[in-house]
Design a protein around this motif. Structure first.
Motif, PDB file in Angstrom:
ATOM      1  N   THR A  14       0.335  -1.307   0.073  1.00 45.83           N
ATOM      2  CA  THR A  14      -0.265   0.293  -0.319  1.00 45.83           C
ATOM      3  C   THR A  14       0.961   1.232  -0.556  1.00 45.83           C
ATOM      4  O   THR A  14       0.451   2.614  -0.598  1.00 45.83           O
ATOM      5  CB  THR A  14      -1.014  -0.148   1.284  1.00 45.83           C
ATOM      6  N   GLU A  15       2.313   1.267   0.465  1.00 48.74           N
ATOM      7  CA  GLU A  15       3.164   2.459   0.471  1.00 48.74           C
ATOM      8  C   GLU A  15       3.414   2.780  -0.490  1.00 48.74           C
ATOM      9  O   GLU A  15       3.198   2.322  -2.327  1.00 48.74           O
ATOM     10  CB  GLU A  15       4.578   1.544   0.985  1.00 48.74           C
ATOM     11  N   ALA A  80       0.679  -8.191   3.419  1.00 47.45           N
ATOM     12  CA  ALA A  80       1.650  -6.870   3.155  1.00 47.45           C
ATOM     13  C   ALA A  80       3.295  -6.761   3.801  1.00 47.45           C
ATOM     14  O   ALA A  80       3.964  -5.932   4.452  1.00 47.45           O
ATOM     15  CB  ALA A  80       0.905  -5.572   4.014  1.00 47.45           C
ATOM     16  N   ALA A  81       3.601  -8.119   3.119  1.00 46.63           N
ATOM     17  CA  ALA A  81       5.381  -8.440   3.249  1.00 46.63           C
ATOM     18  C   ALA A  81       6.679  -7.595   3.371  1.00 46.63           C
ATOM     19  O   ALA A  81       7.024  -6.757   4.174  1.00 46.63           O
ATOM     20  CB  ALA A  81       5.830  -9.582   2.956  1.00 46.63           C
ATOM     21  N   ILE A  82       5.944  -6.080   2.455  1.00 47.61           N
ATOM     22  CA  ILE A  82       6.909  -5.151   1.483  1.00 47.61           C
ATOM     23  C   ILE A  82       7.024  -4.176   2.895  1.00 47.61           C
ATOM     24  O   ILE A  82       8.278  -3.433   3.175  1.00 47.61           O
ATOM     25  CB  ILE A  82       6.863  -4.894   0.113  1.00 47.61           C
ATOM     26  N   ASP A  83       5.368  -3.576   3.060  1.00 49.10           N
ATOM     27  CA  ASP A  83       5.492  -2.538   3.406  1.00 49.10           C
ATOM     28  C   ASP A  83       5.807  -3.165   5.211  1.00 49.10           C
ATOM     29  O   ASP A  83       6.520  -2.307   6.184  1.00 49.10           O
ATOM     30  CB  ASP A  83       3.524  -2.695   3.985  1.00 49.10           C
ATOM     31  N   ASN A  84       5.472  -3.719   6.422  1.00 46.04           N
ATOM     32  CA  ASN A  84       5.940  -4.710   7.094  1.00 46.04           C
ATOM     33  C   ASN A  84       7.603  -4.720   7.065  1.00 46.04           C
ATOM     34  O   ASN A  84       8.218  -4.225   8.010  1.00 46.04           O
ATOM     35  CB  ASN A  84       5.658  -6.063   7.545  1.00 46.04           C
ATOM     36  N   LEU A  85       7.690  -4.860   6.284  1.00 44.04           N
ATOM     37  CA  LEU A  85      10.167  -4.278   6.219  1.00 44.04           C
ATOM     38  C   LEU A  85      10.480  -3.348   6.140  1.00 44.04           C
ATOM     39  O   LEU A  85      10.909  -3.006   7.051  1.00 44.04           O
ATOM     40  CB  LEU A  85      10.320  -5.148   4.800  1.00 44.04           C
ATOM     41  N   VAL A  86       9.303  -2.442   5.684  1.00 42.82           N
ATOM     42  CA  VAL A  86      10.161  -1.422   5.473  1.00 42.82           C
ATOM     43  C   VAL A  86       9.944  -0.321   6.860  1.00 42.82           C
ATOM     44  O   VAL A  86      10.230   0.297   7.202  1.00 42.82           O
ATOM     45  CB  VAL A  86       9.437  -0.565   4.229  1.00 42.82           C
TER      46      VAL A  86
END
Length: 297
Positions: A14-15, A80-86
């Motif tokens: 979502t980012e 939401a793995a990418i959002d969580n990683l960032v």
């Protein structure tokens, strides 16, 4: 598989982000399919196969974001793995390199999201067979963090290039991947340089979980093993202290022979086929035992 990966990125993120795909001269219609189904993706359809290192360097040079995420095409982004990683990176800026947890398609752990640095002890354990006998032991399978299910957050030494987050400024300061490493170990070399020159303390979090099928780009096992062993030989030449280097390279060189001899003792079938692979790798040791003979950045 690449289309499935891209669908998961767009559905689970979502980012604000941009996607850059380097197509390394594929001949299966991938570039055309990506262009058709994802017209907003920045597609770089190359006329030659640059390999993993240079392909990522090319993509990174086009990126505009504060963060760079390297993501293999044989992956699926979950929850939401990418959002969580960032978000995790924002909370732990001192790490400077971040990664997540990877699973196989059946939901079981794919432990290749992170590694320890290769050392004389890890090479000895692997060559002597201790790693195979005690795969869950952190002492005897140290390179793979044996026994750790990647279900807790912790500092690691190397984050896998399949799901690898770094700030763009740090990437540029390191010069990206060293182009000597055509494929395999380029992220190990980068992490080792980042730890020594930037004081990086890479971290893994289970908050960011993806599926990583693994090995989809190379189907001939002997060829893959030769590439991996060649890259590890190069790591030893570059990063091992002089007094340990020759012994480490010798132990590394005889590793396929020990695997072949053990495989010959097993019953025929899958084990027998594995023995044949290791026999071929041993016979091809001239291709990999000295690392890469030509260096370029």
């Amino acid at each position: 598989m690449t289309l499935e990966c891209l669908r998961s990125v767009t559905a689970e993120t979502t980012e604000a982000f941009e996607i850059i795909v380097v197509d390394n001269c594929s001949d299966d219609g991938s570039a055309e399919a990506i262009s058709e189904h994802f017209p907003d993706v920045k597609l770089l359809a190359e006329k030659q196969n640059h390999g993993f290192a240079k392909g990522n360097n090319i993509a990174a040079s086009k990126a505009r974001g504060d963060y760079l995420l390297l993501l293999n095409p044989d992956t699926i982004v979950l929850d939401a793995a990418i959002d969580n990683l960032v978000n995790y990176a924002d909370r732990h800026p001192e790490a400077r390199i971040w990664g997540g947890r990877t699973l196989f398609a059946d939901g079981s752990l794919n432990p290749t999201s992170c590694w320890r640095e290769i050392s004389l002890w890890t090479i000895f354990c692997r060559t002597s067979g201790l790693t195979g006998v005690f795969p869950e032991s952190d002492l005897f399978n140290p390179e793979a963090y044996g026994g750790w299910m990647r279900d807790t957050e912790r500092q690691v030494e190397i984050v896998s290039g399949c799901f690898f987050l770094i700030r763009r400024d740090d990437w540029n300061a390191l010069g990206g991947f060293d182009l000597t490493f055509f494929m395999y170990a380029e992220e190990a070399d980068l992490c080792m340089r980042a730890r020594r020159t930037l004081g990086a303390t890479p971290r893994i979090t289970p908050e960011a979980t993806i599926v990583h099928y693994g090995g989809a780009s190379e189907t001939v096992r002997a060829d893959r093993v030769v590439r991996v062993l060649r890259a590890k030989s190069e790591l030893m030449k570059r990063h091992f202290p002089y007094l340990k280097r020759n012994l480490a390279i010798w132990l590394h060189k005889v590793f396929p022979l020990t695997r072949y001899l053990v495989g010959r003792l097993q019953v025929r079938g899958i084990r027998g086929e594995a023995a044949d692979v290791w026999k071929e790798v041993w016979q091809r040791r001239g291709e990999w035992s000295n690392g890469f003979t030509e260096h370029s950045r």
